[in-house]
Design an enzyme around this catalytic site. Sequence first.
Site, PDB file in Angstrom:
ATOM      1  NE  ARG A  50      -3.297  -2.341   2.950  1.00  0.00           N
ATOM      2  CZ  ARG A  50      -3.839  -2.651   4.126  1.00  0.00           C
ATOM      3  NH1 ARG A  50      -3.669  -1.835   5.158  1.00  0.00           N
ATOM      4  NH2 ARG A  50      -4.528  -3.762   4.266  1.00  0.00           N
ATOM      5  CG  ASP A  52       0.919   6.270   3.523  1.00  0.00           C
ATOM      6  OD1 ASP A  52       0.081   5.362   3.684  1.00  0.00           O
ATOM      7  OD2 ASP A  52       1.913   6.414   4.250  1.00  0.00           O
ATOM      8  NE  ARG A 201       5.957  10.654   4.185  1.00  0.00           N
ATOM      9  CZ  ARG A 201       4.693  10.860   4.556  1.00  0.00           C
ATOM     10  NH1 ARG A 201       3.778   9.886   4.425  1.00  0.00           N
ATOM     11  NH2 ARG A 201       4.329  12.023   5.061  1.00  0.00           N
TER      12      ARG A 201
END
Length: 265
Positions: A50, A52, A201
């Site tokens: 997945r 974001d 991140r």
Amino acid sequence: MKRLVLGIQYDGTPWHGWQTQLSGHTVQDRLEFALRKFTQADIKTTCAGRTDTGVHAIEQVVHFDAPVERTASSWVRGLNTHLPPSISVRWAAIAKDCPEQEFHARFSARSRTYHYLLYNHPIRSPLREGKAGWVFRPLDAERMRAAAQCLIGTHDFSAFRSADCQAKSPIKIMHGIDLVRRGDLIVIKLHASAFLQHMVRNIVGSLIYVGTGRQEVGWLGELMAQKNRHLAAPTFSPHGLYLANIDYDPKWELPQAPVDAFAHW
């Protein structure tokens, strides 16, 4: 039914991530809409990983059980007819039959690679908006590369794990990290068995602290030992993050191609 596998590429800027939502404004929702238009059947898809909101994919891998038979080229052309310019099916393949295992986009994956694109210039660039993270202070790529070496291997990555992460374990295998600089662009390439939510991140944000001289080269090693997310840098922008590649055993015979770090920018 035969299990079909797709290689999907998308610009995540206009979408609320991969996973389906009530709003219907996700990549998965739009792909399943295209499948419904093309096949006249409701089809649920499963992805390799997945992404974001705002995160892009150079190659996302998806599987589903096809209720109709079409050639691979027909799947590509037919689905792209019903997809917006920000999403494209790059290839399609029938999953090879293996007696010991049925192909699964997520569980058959051996590893994943993410690229993070940084634009390092005193002035922001409208042409990079939404496609790269921007750092206006000068970055020392060599310091960042040296700092990242402590992340390679099997480690507890709790220091870089989102509080909302639902992974069963924070322990992952980081196979490699590399930084490539070309002018004002820096690509950080991370290759691991799997990633925790926001892990890339959070690592990038901490590497930037080292690259600007705010923290020392050994700081990431200290963060890893302390396993405390609050001590690391804030989560960096999603805009420069790209799901670059999903690695599978050659036995599946998927038509994947090597990814050049700068080929798409």
